[in-house]
Design a protein around this motif. Structure first.
Motif, PDB file in Angstrom:
ATOM      1  N   ARG A   1       0.813  -0.957   0.117  1.00  0.00           N
ATOM      2  CA  ARG A   1      -0.119   0.592  -0.200  1.00  0.00           C
ATOM      3  C   ARG A   1       1.192   1.164  -0.219  1.00  0.00           C
ATOM      4  O   ARG A   1       0.646   2.369  -0.416  1.00  0.00           O
ATOM      5  N   THR A   2       1.884   0.847   0.737  1.00  0.00           N
ATOM      6  CA  THR A   2       2.735   2.181   0.717  1.00  0.00           C
ATOM      7  C   THR A   2       3.634   2.783  -0.651  1.00  0.00           C
ATOM      8  O   THR A   2       3.375   3.927  -0.806  1.00  0.00           O
ATOM      9  N   ARG A   3       4.127   1.862  -1.303  1.00  0.00           N
ATOM     10  CA  ARG A   3       4.554   2.214  -2.876  1.00  0.00           C
ATOM     11  C   ARG A   3       3.374   2.028  -3.864  1.00  0.00           C
ATOM     12  O   ARG A   3       3.517   2.821  -4.471  1.00  0.00           O
ATOM     13  N   GLU A   4       2.260   1.692  -3.300  1.00  0.00           N
ATOM     14  CA  GLU A   4       1.144   2.303  -4.559  1.00  0.00           C
ATOM     15  C   GLU A   4       1.020   4.067  -4.357  1.00  0.00           C
ATOM     16  O   GLU A   4       0.470   4.696  -4.697  1.00  0.00           O
ATOM     17  N   ASN A   5       0.957   4.277  -2.868  1.00  0.00           N
ATOM     18  CA  ASN A   5       0.874   5.705  -2.434  1.00  0.00           C
ATOM     19  C   ASN A   5       1.762   6.647  -2.733  1.00  0.00           C
ATOM     20  O   ASN A   5       1.921   7.641  -3.181  1.00  0.00           O
ATOM     21  N   ILE A   6       3.257   5.804  -2.714  1.00  0.00           N
ATOM     22  CA  ILE A   6       4.515   6.582  -3.551  1.00  0.00           C
ATOM     23  C   ILE A   6       4.451   7.326  -4.562  1.00  0.00           C
ATOM     24  O   ILE A   6       4.881   8.180  -4.423  1.00  0.00           O
ATOM     25  N   ASN A   7       3.635   5.890  -5.658  1.00  0.00           N
ATOM     26  CA  ASN A   7       3.445   6.383  -7.399  1.00  0.00           C
ATOM     27  C   ASN A   7       2.196   7.420  -7.905  1.00  0.00           C
ATOM     28  O   ASN A   7       3.287   8.082  -8.326  1.00  0.00           O
ATOM     29  N   GLU A   8       1.450   7.078  -6.795  1.00  0.00           N
ATOM     30  CA  GLU A   8       0.542   8.005  -7.371  1.00  0.00           C
ATOM     31  C   GLU A   8       1.484   9.348  -6.550  1.00  0.00           C
ATOM     32  O   GLU A   8       1.261  10.860  -7.067  1.00  0.00           O
ATOM     33  N   PHE A   9       1.762  10.066  -5.284  1.00  0.00           N
ATOM     34  CA  PHE A   9       2.333  10.802  -4.960  1.00  0.00           C
ATOM     35  C   PHE A   9       3.115  11.248  -6.448  1.00  0.00           C
ATOM     36  O   PHE A   9       3.219  12.655  -6.555  1.00  0.00           O
ATOM     37  N   ARG A  10       4.503  10.381  -5.842  1.00  0.00           N
ATOM     38  CA  ARG A  10       5.146  11.063  -7.190  1.00  0.00           C
ATOM     39  C   ARG A  10       4.221  11.849  -8.066  1.00  0.00           C
ATOM     40  O   ARG A  10       4.411  12.732  -9.582  1.00  0.00           O
ATOM     41  N   MET A  11       3.264  11.212  -9.008  1.00  0.00           N
ATOM     42  CA  MET A  11       2.320  11.382 -10.147  1.00  0.00           C
ATOM     43  C   MET A  11       1.868  12.714  -9.881  1.00  0.00           C
ATOM     44  O   MET A  11       1.027  14.096 -10.770  1.00  0.00           O
ATOM     45  N   ASN A  12       1.321  13.250  -8.823  1.00  0.00           N
ATOM     46  CA  ASN A  12       0.788  14.491  -8.541  1.00  0.00           C
ATOM     47  C   ASN A  12       1.900  15.476  -8.013  1.00  0.00           C
ATOM     48  O   ASN A  12       1.416  16.328  -8.487  1.00  0.00           O
ATOM     49  N   VAL A  13       2.898  15.086  -7.871  1.00  0.00           N
ATOM     50  CA  VAL A  13       3.146  16.114  -7.806  1.00  0.00           C
ATOM     51  C   VAL A  13       4.251  16.887  -9.423  1.00  0.00           C
ATOM     52  O   VAL A  13       4.159  18.164  -9.453  1.00  0.00           O
ATOM     53  N   GLN A  14       4.144  15.004 -10.080  1.00  0.00           N
ATOM     54  CA  GLN A  14       4.536  15.670 -11.209  1.00  0.00           C
ATOM     55  C   GLN A  14       4.197  16.907 -12.120  1.00  0.00           C
ATOM     56  O   GLN A  14       3.375  17.559 -12.774  1.00  0.00           O
ATOM     57  N   ALA A  15       2.423  15.950 -11.964  1.00  0.00           N
ATOM     58  CA  ALA A  15       1.186  17.224 -12.965  1.00  0.00           C
ATOM     59  C   ALA A  15       1.288  18.519 -12.239  1.00  0.00           C
ATOM     60  O   ALA A  15       1.292  19.504 -12.996  1.00  0.00           O
ATOM     61  N   GLY A  16       1.826  19.006 -11.184  1.00  0.00           N
ATOM     62  CA  GLY A  16       1.249  20.376 -10.285  1.00  0.00           C
ATOM     63  C   GLY A  16       2.672  20.946 -11.263  1.00  0.00           C
ATOM     64  O   GLY A  16       2.452  22.095 -11.529  1.00  0.00           O
ATOM     65  N   LYS A  17       3.770  20.540 -11.117  1.00  0.00           N
ATOM     66  CA  LYS A  17       4.972  20.672 -11.730  1.00  0.00           C
ATOM     67  C   LYS A  17       4.670  21.888 -13.427  1.00  0.00           C
ATOM     68  O   LYS A  17       4.902  22.462 -14.086  1.00  0.00           O
ATOM     69  N   GLN A  18       3.812  20.503 -13.250  1.00  0.00           N
ATOM     70  CA  GLN A  18       3.646  20.833 -15.136  1.00  0.00           C
ATOM     71  C   GLN A  18       2.925  21.948 -15.721  1.00  0.00           C
ATOM     72  O   GLN A  18       2.728  22.395 -16.207  1.00  0.00           O
ATOM     73  N   LEU A  19       1.939  21.560 -14.745  1.00  0.00           N
ATOM     74  CA  LEU A  19       0.739  22.912 -14.351  1.00  0.00           C
ATOM     75  C   LEU A  19       1.702  24.232 -14.664  1.00  0.00           C
ATOM     76  O   LEU A  19       1.199  25.233 -14.916  1.00  0.00           O
ATOM     77  N   ARG A  20       2.436  24.264 -12.804  1.00  0.00           N
ATOM     78  CA  ARG A  20       3.279  25.779 -13.307  1.00  0.00           C
ATOM     79  C   ARG A  20       4.232  26.315 -14.159  1.00  0.00           C
ATOM     80  O   ARG A  20       4.056  27.375 -14.624  1.00  0.00           O
ATOM     81  N   ASN A  21       4.762  24.934 -15.282  1.00  0.00           N
ATOM     82  CA  ASN A  21       5.765  25.648 -16.264  1.00  0.00           C
ATOM     83  C   ASN A  21       5.089  25.888 -17.402  1.00  0.00           C
ATOM     84  O   ASN A  21       5.868  26.480 -18.075  1.00  0.00           O
ATOM     85  N   SER A  22       3.744  25.699 -17.492  1.00  0.00           N
ATOM     86  CA  SER A  22       3.362  26.128 -18.470  1.00  0.00           C
ATOM     87  C   SER A  22       2.986  27.557 -18.529  1.00  0.00           C
ATOM     88  O   SER A  22       2.390  28.001 -19.624  1.00  0.00           O
ATOM     89  N   ILE A  23       2.689  27.931 -17.617  1.00  0.00           N
ATOM     90  CA  ILE A  23       2.235  29.717 -17.360  1.00  0.00           C
ATOM     91  C   ILE A  23       4.141  29.912 -16.292  1.00  0.00           C
ATOM     92  O   ILE A  23       2.716  30.876 -16.212  1.00  0.00           O
ATOM     93  N   GLY A  24       4.780  29.997 -16.475  1.00  0.00           N
ATOM     94  CA  GLY A  24       5.926  30.487 -15.968  1.00  0.00           C
ATOM     95  C   GLY A  24       5.603  31.763 -16.022  1.00  0.00           C
ATOM     96  O   GLY A  24       6.243  32.916 -14.537  1.00  0.00           O
ATOM     97  N   PRO A  25       5.791  32.451 -17.005  1.00  0.00           N
ATOM     98  CA  PRO A  25       6.141  33.513 -17.065  1.00  0.00           C
ATOM     99  C   PRO A  25       4.355  34.579 -15.861  1.00  0.00           C
ATOM    100  O   PRO A  25       4.823  35.248 -15.265  1.00  0.00           O
TER     101      PRO A  25
END
Length: 249
Positions: A47-71
């Protein structure tokens, strides 16, 4: 995790305790825990590994959104944006009803009506939410990305900082694929107005329609300035600037 009280401010690791400064003050935590190898291999930690994997994907999605509107983001964000956005992406991911636990993804959650509704209206600067800054009706043309604010009077329809003399509006039309991380963003020219009782009609038209596939996001940015001797200066640290996702398609 504990919070350090007292006049002595410590940072670093001492005798198994790590002291560090956070936006919430000086904190302290203990060192230790289960080894990484055990977490990644022991069936008891599935269960911990499942949570870690989804955690990583959620962090990456947030980063993608922030990068798309940097200016725009550089001028309107708060100190807890990353954590607020992680929670948002985690909530959106929960609407992925087709993937197994550990593989639920933002790009599938955002494809649902409920997922889109969660993202719509998100403020990047919690100190200056759009609904508290702008008190005027606006419309969004999702085909062209145009945001229109008709018959706008800055001196009456804005909550303005005391020192502000001018305000700038700008829109962004983003096509972001949360699965691949690919995005294209088109911005409108900046519309700068004096804060007075003159009526204006704003039409914020992006330079073009962004290519690609994914979620189409429409954002509105409001930034305040103070004019001194004919030169406009941004107000301190963007505390009063608003940036909001006004529509998601």
């Amino acid at each position: 995790m504990g919070k350090l009280k007292g006049i002595i401010k410590l940072e670093g690791t001492f005798d198994g305790l790590t002291f560090y400064k956070s936006p919430d003050g000086y904190m302290v935590r203990t060192k230790g825990g289960v080894s990484k190898s055990r977490i990644m291999n022991d069936p008891a930690f599935a269960r911990t590994r499942e949570n870690i994997n989804e955690f990583r994907m959620n962090v990456q999605a947030g980063k993608q959104l922030r990068n798309s509107i940097g200016p725009l983001l550089n001028r309107a964000k708060d100190s807890k944006l990353s954590s607020r956005m992680f929670k948002l992406m985690s909530d959106i991911k929960n609407y992925d009803s087709s993937s197994i636990r550990g593989q639920r993804a933002v790009h599938k959650g955002i494809a649902t009506i409920d997922g889109m509704l969660l993202l719509r209206g998100f403020d990047f600067n919690a100190r200056a939410r759009l609904q508290t800054v702008l008190h005027a009706p606006y419309s969004v043309d999702t085909a062209t990305g145009t945001i229109a604010i008709p018959d706008f009077v800055a001196g009456e329809q804005l909550s303005t900082p005391e020192s502000a003399s001018h305000v700038s509006f700008r829109s962004a039309f983003v096509n972001l694929d949360f699965e691949t991380g690919l995005f294209e963003t088109s911005y409108s020219p900046v519309s700068n107005l004096p804060i007075n009782l003159t009526e204006s009609s704003l039409n914020l038209v992006p330079a073009g329609i962004p290519a690609g596939i994914g979620s189409q996001l429409h954002l509105l940015s409001i930034e305040f300035y103070q004019e001194v001797n004919g030169v406009q200066y941004p107000l301190k640290d963007g505390a009063f600037n608003a940036l909001n996702i006004v529509e998601v398609v």
